[in-house]
Each structure stands twice: as structure tokens, then as C-alpha cells.
Write an enzyme that holds these catalytic residues in place. Structure first.
Site, mmCIF file in Angstrom:
data_model
loop_
_atom_site.group_PDB
_atom_site.id
_atom_site.type_symbol
_atom_site.label_atom_id
_atom_site.label_comp_id
_atom_site.label_asym_id
_atom_site.label_seq_id
_atom_site.Cartn_x
_atom_site.Cartn_y
_atom_site.Cartn_z
ATOM 1 N N SER A 126 -24.795 -26.515 5.231
ATOM 2 C CA SER A 126 -24.683 -25.747 6.478
ATOM 3 C C SER A 126 -23.726 -26.346 7.497
ATOM 4 O O SER A 126 -23.490 -25.736 8.544
ATOM 5 C CB SER A 126 -26.055 -25.572 7.116
ATOM 6 O OG SER A 126 -26.810 -24.599 6.430
ATOM 7 N N LYS A 129 -20.985 -24.104 8.762
ATOM 8 C CA LYS A 129 -21.159 -23.182 9.893
ATOM 9 C C LYS A 129 -20.338 -23.615 11.103
ATOM 10 O O LYS A 129 -19.963 -22.782 11.938
ATOM 11 C CB LYS A 129 -22.640 -23.070 10.271
ATOM 12 C CG LYS A 129 -23.510 -22.392 9.215
ATOM 13 C CD LYS A 129 -24.961 -22.328 9.668
ATOM 14 C CE LYS A 129 -25.837 -21.503 8.731
ATOM 15 N NZ LYS A 129 -26.124 -22.170 7.467
ATOM 16 N N SER A 369 -29.610 -22.292 12.150
ATOM 17 C CA SER A 369 -29.028 -22.303 10.804
ATOM 18 C C SER A 369 -29.346 -21.047 10.002
ATOM 19 O O SER A 369 -29.681 -21.115 8.811
ATOM 20 C CB SER A 369 -29.500 -23.549 10.025
ATOM 21 O OG SER A 369 -28.562 -23.893 9.032
#
Length: 536
Positions: A126, A129, A369
Site C-alpha cells: 500500500s 498509494k 488504506s
């Protein structure tokens, strides 16, 4: 850490202001943008500062590399513990750790403080991102909006709209910042506009034109299909609501009685199988959705105030259409031809555009997230900048943003917006260069980006980490984990008041269950606590 609590002065770059039109021109985006600018943005959007050269040698500084040794010692010690913890199944050579730390000077470049294998590309989970959200802010500006065009024939006779009502896909995830799934009313501006025009019936159809967006489906390198019902595997498409995620709201009744169960967004187009009883014992509520059925069943103890499990809908476009038709019906507008999905529908007269602010998706992506929100933004960015709502176009757009920030692209590879795919690659140096570039932009771009991040000991995915340490409240970062990957990258405010950009990327055997919690998170936290205590 709130932005107002920072212990450093604002960057001079934060004082530079220019026209939003210049930002859009530099982006190379198409004129017909589904992510459209706030008309007032031209008077307030911050201009891009000259990007730092991530490959340029730093100014002579006695601190250069001063943290490499201490951080290497921490890494080595935790690698040894990983071997012991895994009973020898994982050796130090099986674990690859990359670390890069740079101080952020007034130009956003700063001096390199630590460098441990910083140029090896890792699957970042993640942490990707950060790339997706930074690209959106840099290419589109902080005051952009998602705009979903709604078109009609404008031929209304005796309260009946002749022909179809057409919506054109823009990729808007339509989410609430706080994660509340009760967002159905966000579609009501369509019914409101029709009612103002005297419409109580649509003789044709409601057409969802998916344009260049792909059919919703798993991305390349995704987890195995057994996980697809879970929230982290929710799909992205041209249309979505609550980013394709369903949320059950389960409240207990009296012991022995049925619990109260709601599901949002509603309706879902699926056959509901709802049945939760109230009884003492452990919470045991099972949720899931298949192509035909929605399930919320089990039991809830009477002392649990509310339980809010999230799970994915099998098709976000279908979910959007079901909710839209229901909202029209609630407003007294009947649709004779139902809701259909098509592509390449001829243009008609504009009725309105559904609008959502770009900054409304940053916290769901970076603090909480939410994968499908990031994937929606990735596709929408492709449409806005490259003219197609595809993965390839999204990747081209983010590479354009990285170049504008001075980030080296060797080894970088992006196939989704969320980092869920194992095919993504980025290095620790690239991530700190990205962070430095956003910092150099200053003003709203930097503020929104930093405020969207989780905060150590306070908020989001870092709420329970580094609690009671010197890092609490002074680390703003994005975490990341999939099997075999642990990552954290962001900003750390040192005791000296200096702001640091850092990235820690860990790759290890996916079969080594439990090591992320017992080894790699503590290792990362120890490094960040040490950095937070740093003085000049």
C-alpha cells in the site's frame, strides 16, 4: 500530527501562486476531463516549485550518511530475531530491507541521512498509494473535482422525459471521508434536477455509459480468488458508490431476539440472506456477497453497541445502477426501460454533473488504506490526463507526475492504484524523492497530502503503533502489507524540528506467517523512534 503543529517554518515554495490553467497545461491532459477543476481554482492553486533533482549530489554536509550505520545495526539485529522466531526457516539472506532517509531543506531536496540498498525495486504494497495520491494532486491540483456528466434529450411532455437519461463514467468512488457507507443520497442531485424540470417518468432507459473504463475485475498479480469477497479486494470501474464496498450495520436486540441488520449502500441487486440473533458469547457475524446472494448471518452479544463489517460487492457498476434507480423511485420518478450498461452512447444535452471533491478521497486512501478508492482514482486519473480510464493510462499519468517531481523512474512499475498487485515495483529512494517533491510544492498540495496520512499513535493504520514513544504524533506515513511485503514511508519530525522524508521497504518469504507483526513492524518502529529523537 496536525499540520498546524509542525515545528518548522513554511517553505518559501509555499508562497508561490500561479494560475490553475498553467498546471493543467503542463499536465498534458485532455480537454474533456472527468476530474474537472473548481472554476475558482485559477485564483488560488499553488504553482509547482522546481522539482528537486533526485540524482544530484547533495551539498557537503557532515550529517550525510550519518544514520546509515545506526539503522543498519537495527536491521541486522531484527534479521537475527527473524531467524530465531521462524525456527531457522527464514535466514537473514532471505530478508531484503531497503531504507532511505533524507532531510527536507527549503528546496525539498535536503541531505541524504541514511542509505541502505535504496535503489532496489520492491513490491511496495500500500505504499504505492503515495504515488497515486501525489500524482492526482500534482497533475490535477488540490481543488479538483470528480464530475460525472448526466445528459438528456430535454424533451419533456406532460411530465415524461422522452428518450434516455445518460450518465458518462468518470470513475468517482463516491465515498465518505469517515467511512460511513450510507452515501446513497449523494446521487439525489439527479432526481432533484429532473423534478425541477417537471419529470416524473422516464420513457426510455437510464444508460450507464462506461466509456473507456474496463469491466470491473481483479487486477494483474492480485491475491487468489478466495479473497475476492473481502473489502480489500473490492473492484473498480467507471461507476461506483462507496467504492464498491458494502457495509453491514448490526445492532443487538434483547437477549434471544433478532438483531437489527442494515446493509449500505442499498439496494444491492442481490438476494439478501439476513439473520443475526442476539446472544451472550463471542461475536460471530459472517458476511459476504456472491454474484447472486448477499449474506449477513450469525450472532452478536447484547453488550456490543454496533458491529460494522465491510465486504465487497461483486460489481460496483451494478451496485451504482441499483442505488440510482432506487433514489429516482423514492423521488417519484419511474424509469420505464430500467438501468442498462453501454459504451459509446452519442452525446446529448447536459442536465448536470454529479460532483465530488478530489480531496475527499485522500484520507480514505492514505489514512484508512481503502484499496478500491485508490484503484478508482488511478483509473480516473488515466481518463483525466491520458484520455482513457484504463490501467495503462493511469500508469502513464503517474509516470508523468513522477517526472515532474524529479523522481528517477528506473525500475518503477505500476499496474494498480492501491498496491494490492504483486507486480508493482518502486524503490525507497524513489519514494523519498516523491515525498521531497510534494514537500517542495508547499501550500495546499503539501498540506492535503500530509494531512491525509496516518499518524503514529493517533490515527489510521498507525493508531496503535509507536504509542507512548517520541515518535507518537511526529510520524505521518503510509503503511503497507501483503504476504511477503512490509513497508512504511512518509515524514518524520525530528527532535531538532527538522522534517525528514523516509522509506522502509521489506521483502521476505511469503510463507513466513506472522513475521510482519512480530519482527518487521517493531523493526520499522524502532528506526522511526530513533529518527524522531535525532538532533542536529
Amino acid at each position: 500530527m496536525d499540520h498546524s503543529e509542525r515545528r518548522r517554518a513554511a517553505s518559501p515554495a509555499a508562497l508561490i501562486v500561479a494560475l490553475c490553467a498553467l498546471v493543467l497545461a503542463c499536465s498534458g491532459g485532455s480537454g474533456d476531463m472527468a476530474l474537472a477543476a473548481d472554476p475558482a481554482a485559477a485564483s488560488r492553486t499553488d504553482a509547482p516549485a522546481p522539482p528537486p533533482d533526485a540524482n544530484a549530489p547533495s551539498r557537503p554536509d557532515p550529517r550525510r550518511g550519518s544514520w546509515t550505520g545506526p539503522l543498519r545495526e537495527i536491521v541486522g539485529r531484527w534479521k537475527g530475531r527473524a531467524r530465531a522466531e521462524s525456527n531457522g526457516r527464514v535466514s537473514a539472506s532471505d530478508i531484503q530491507v531497503s531504507v532511505h532517509v533524507r532531510a527536507l531543506g527549503s528546496d525539498g531536496g535536503g541531505v541524504e541521512l541514511a542509505s541502505l540498498d535504496p535503489d532496489t525495486p520492491h513490491c511496495p504494497a500500500s505504499n504505492l498509494k503515495l504515488v497515486t495520491t501525489a500524482a492526482a494532486l500534482v497533475l490535477l491540483g488540490p481543488h479538483q473535482e470528480f464530475q460525472t456528466p448526466v445528459e438528456w434529450s430535454a424533451d419533456v411532455r406532460d411530465g415524461v422525459l422522452q428518450g434516455d437519461l445518460v450518465l458518462r463514467a468518470a470513475g468517482d468512488p463516491i465515498v465518505a471521508v469517515d467511512g460511513d457507507a450510507r452515501v446513497e443520497a449523494r446521487l439525489d442531485p439527479i432526481a432533484d434536477a429532473l423534478r425541477r424540470a417537471g419529470v416524473h417518468r422516464i420513457a426510455g432507459r437510464v444508460v450507464l455509459d462506461e466509456g473507456t473504463f474496463p469491466d470491473p475485475g481483479p487486477g494483474p498479480g492480485w491475491p487468489d480468488p478466495s479473497q475476492y469477497w473481502q473489502e480489500h479486494c473490492a473492484l473498480a470501474g467507471g461507476f461506483s458508490i462507496n467504492a464498491g464496498v458494502l457495509q453491514a450495520r448490526v445492532r443487538p436486540g434483547h437477549t434471544g431476539a433478532s438483531a437489527h441488520v442494515e446493509v449500505h449502500p442499498w439496494p444491492t441487486g442481490l438476494v439478501p440472506r439476513l439473520g443475526v440473533t442476539t446472544k451472550k458469547g463471542k461475536l460471530d457475524v459472517r458476511v459476504g456477497a456472491t454474484r447472486t446472494t448477499l449474506t449477513v448471518r450469525g450472532s452478536i452479544p447484547p453488550d456490543v453497541p454496533i458491529y460494522l463489517p465491510d465486504f465487497s460487492h461483486p460489481d460496483p457498476v451494478t451496485l451504482f445502477g441499483e442505488v440510482l434507480e432506487d433514489r429516482l423511485t423514492r423521488a417519484g420518478i419511474r424509469v420505464d426501460g430500467g438501468v442498462v450498461r453501454e459504451r459509446g452512447v452519442p452525446g446529448a444535452e447536459a442536465l448536470l454533473a454529479l460532483r465530488s471533491p478530489l480531496d475527499g478521497v485522500l484520507v480514505p486512501i492514505n489514512t484508512h488504506s481503502r484499496n478500491s478508492v485508490a484503484d478508482q482514482l488511478f483509473l480516473a486519473l488515466g481518463l483525466a490526463i491520458e484520455g482513457a480510464g484504463t490501467r495503462d493510462a493511469g500508469a502513464d499519468a503517474t509516470r508523468r507526475a513522477l517526472r515532474s517531481l524529479g523522481v528517477p523512474l528506473d525500475g518503477f512499475h505500476q499496474v494498480d492504484g492501491s498496491g494490492l498487485s504483486r507486480d508493482n515495483r518502486v524503490s525507497a529512494r524513489q519514494l523519498t524523492a516523491l515525498l521531497a517533491g510534494v514537500f517542495a510544492r508547499g501550500n495546499e498540495t503539501e498540506r492535503l497530502f500530509r494531512e491525509s496520512l496516518a499518524v503514529a499513535g493517533r490515527r489510521g493504520t498507525l493508531a496503535k503503533r509507536m504509542v507512548g514513544t517520541s515518535a507518537e504524533g511526529h510520524v505521518q506515513a503510509k503503511t503497507g502489507w501483503i504476504r511477503g511485503v512490509s513497508a512504511i514511508s512518509g515524514f518524520c519530525e525530528a527532535a531538532s524540528g527538522e522534517l525528514l522524508a523516509f522509506s522502509i521497504l521489506v521483502s521476505y518469504p511469503p510463507s513466513a506467517d506472522g513475521l510482519n507483526t512480530r519482527i518487521f513492524k517493531p523493526m520499522e518502529d524502532e528506526m522511526l523512534v530513533a529518527l524522531s529523537e535525532a538532533d542536529r
